[in-house]
Motif scaffolding. Structure first.
Motif, PDB file in Angstrom:
ATOM      1  N   SER A   1       0.832  -1.206   0.000  1.00 40.78           N
ATOM      2  CA  SER A   1       0.000   0.000   0.000  1.00 40.78           C
ATOM      3  C   SER A   1       0.862   1.249   0.000  1.00 40.78           C
ATOM      4  O   SER A   1       0.569   2.216  -0.708  1.00 40.78           O
ATOM      5  N   LEU A   2       1.963   1.207   0.769  1.00 45.63           N
ATOM      6  CA  LEU A   2       2.840   2.379   0.856  1.00 45.63           C
ATOM      7  C   LEU A   2       3.446   2.710  -0.500  1.00 45.63           C
ATOM      8  O   LEU A   2       3.500   3.874  -0.901  1.00 45.63           O
TER       9      LEU A   2
ATOM     10  N   PHE B   1       2.384   1.583  -3.611  1.00 48.17           N
ATOM     11  CA  PHE B   1       1.414   1.841  -4.672  1.00 48.17           C
ATOM     12  C   PHE B   1       0.722   3.182  -4.518  1.00 48.17           C
ATOM     13  O   PHE B   1       0.321   3.776  -5.510  1.00 48.17           O
ATOM     14  N   ARG B   2       0.570   3.648  -3.265  1.00 47.09           N
ATOM     15  CA  ARG B   2      -0.088   4.943  -3.065  1.00 47.09           C
ATOM     16  C   ARG B   2       0.717   6.057  -3.727  1.00 47.09           C
ATOM     17  O   ARG B   2       0.201   6.819  -4.544  1.00 47.09           O
TER      18      ARG B   2
ATOM     19  N   PHE C   1       3.273   5.785  -5.920  1.00 48.31           N
ATOM     20  CA  PHE C   1       3.452   5.542  -7.349  1.00 48.31           C
ATOM     21  C   PHE C   1       2.206   5.933  -8.140  1.00 48.31           C
ATOM     22  O   PHE C   1       2.285   6.661  -9.131  1.00 48.31           O
ATOM     23  N   GLY C   2       1.042   5.465  -7.655  1.00 51.35           N
ATOM     24  CA  GLY C   2      -0.197   5.699  -8.388  1.00 51.35           C
ATOM     25  C   GLY C   2      -0.552   7.159  -8.454  1.00 51.35           C
ATOM     26  O   GLY C   2      -0.963   7.659  -9.497  1.00 51.35           O
TER      27      GLY C   2
END
Lengths: 67, 245
Positions: B183-184, B186-187, B189-190
């Motif tokens: 989650s850390l 992808f948050r 990056f996204g």
């Protein structure tokens, strides 16, 4: 970049909950600022952080779409 | 979109355009550090005041999160989260510099010459954010072992106290560590990738005036994401320290 139906569906469904939650966060932040205008700075930072967490869910669905 | 353009190759290691922009970010930060350290004074100048404000702000946040911690722990955690904040904030903000994406370079790829941008926002590469998340989570584990000892660290995951319940909790705890990393990374990056795509589309549609609100929004997003990453690092480290059975 080719368009696909499944990607649209993923983002559309995945965006429902974050949209509602961001609305609620904004509503509550405005309410709190109205009640206590001096604390607007602290409320603003907390609101932005909570919004970032809510936004992350929509971003996960976006990543699922792109991958 | 997600594929990173490769500039050239050293051995088996591809030098991509995110690596080149990471080097630029590193140079900016190092120059900043040198300037501050040269002009360090009891009567602070403008840059020093700015940096002291940032540092004190983070210490204040940490004191609000963790009520009773000694100064050694506070210094350790604050310095690491501040390092994450400064690196990610500078890396995100370089993308908003006008003309950042438009410096192009010709490379030879499979006997065909292609033009690709020389720089790209370094946090829009999944590898970099994943590396940062791994550093953050493993650091929290290392810190827990260092402060509490390896025995108490292991009882966090495997314990026979109140037999079936806490064993199951340990499994959930273990899974949550993996989910934290995902989650850390992808948050961050996204968010940055989405902003980059939106800015590119808007630049294609309109040349003047219209992109300005989007750029301002992107600046806010990039600062907030850096802040979120730093604060989450703090919180995870604090959780690893406190919640022991």
């Amino acid at each position: 970049m080719n368009l696909s139906l499944s990607g649209g569906i993923i983002v559309a469904i995945g965006g429902i909950a974050p949209a509602i939650s961001i609305g609620v966060i904004g509503l509550k932040a405005v309410e709190a600022t109205g009640r206590n205008p001096e604390a607007s700075g602290k409320i603003m930072i907390n609101m932005l952080m909570a919004m970032a967490f809510a936004e992350a869910i929509a971003i996960y669905s976006l990543i699922a779409t792109i991958f | 979109m997600i594929n990173i353009d490769k500039l050239f190759k050293i051995g088996n290691f591809y030098i991509t355009n995110t690596i080149s922009s990471t080097i630029i970010v590193d140079i900016i930060i190092i120059i900043f550090i040198i300037i501050i350290n040269i002009k360090k004074n009891i009567i602070p100048n403008k840059i020093q005041v700015f940096m002291e404000c940032v540092i004190l702000y983070f210490e204040e946040i940490f004191k609000r999160i963790a009520v009773h911690c000694n100064t050694e722990i506070t210094n350790f955690i604050c310095s690491w989260s501040l390092a994450f904040f400064i690196f990610i904030a500078v890396a995100n903000l370089t993308g908003q510099v006008p003309g950042f994406h438009f410096i192009k370079i010709s490379v030879l790829n499979n006997n065909t010459i292609t033009t690709i941008p020389l720089f790209r926002i370094s946090t829009s590469d999944i590898n970099l954010t994943l590396a940062l998340a791994f550093i953050s989570i493993f650091l929290s584990h290392f810190f827990c072992i260092k402060c509490k000892g390896i025995k108490t660290y292991c009882t966090k995951f495997i314990t026979l106290k109140a037999f079936p319940i806490f064993l199951f909790v340990g499994v959930i705890e273990f899974i949550s560590e993996i989910v934290k990393i995902i989650s850390l990374s992808f948050r961050l990056f996204g968010n940055i990738l989405a902003g980059e795509l939106v800015i590119k589309k808007i630049y294609n549609l309109f040349a003047f005036c219209v992109p300005v609100p989007f750029i301002i929004f992107e600046i806010i997003v990039s600062l907030v994401q850096a802040y979120v990453f730093a604060v989450l690092t703090m919180v995870f480290m604090n959780i690893m320290l406190n919640e022991l059975y």
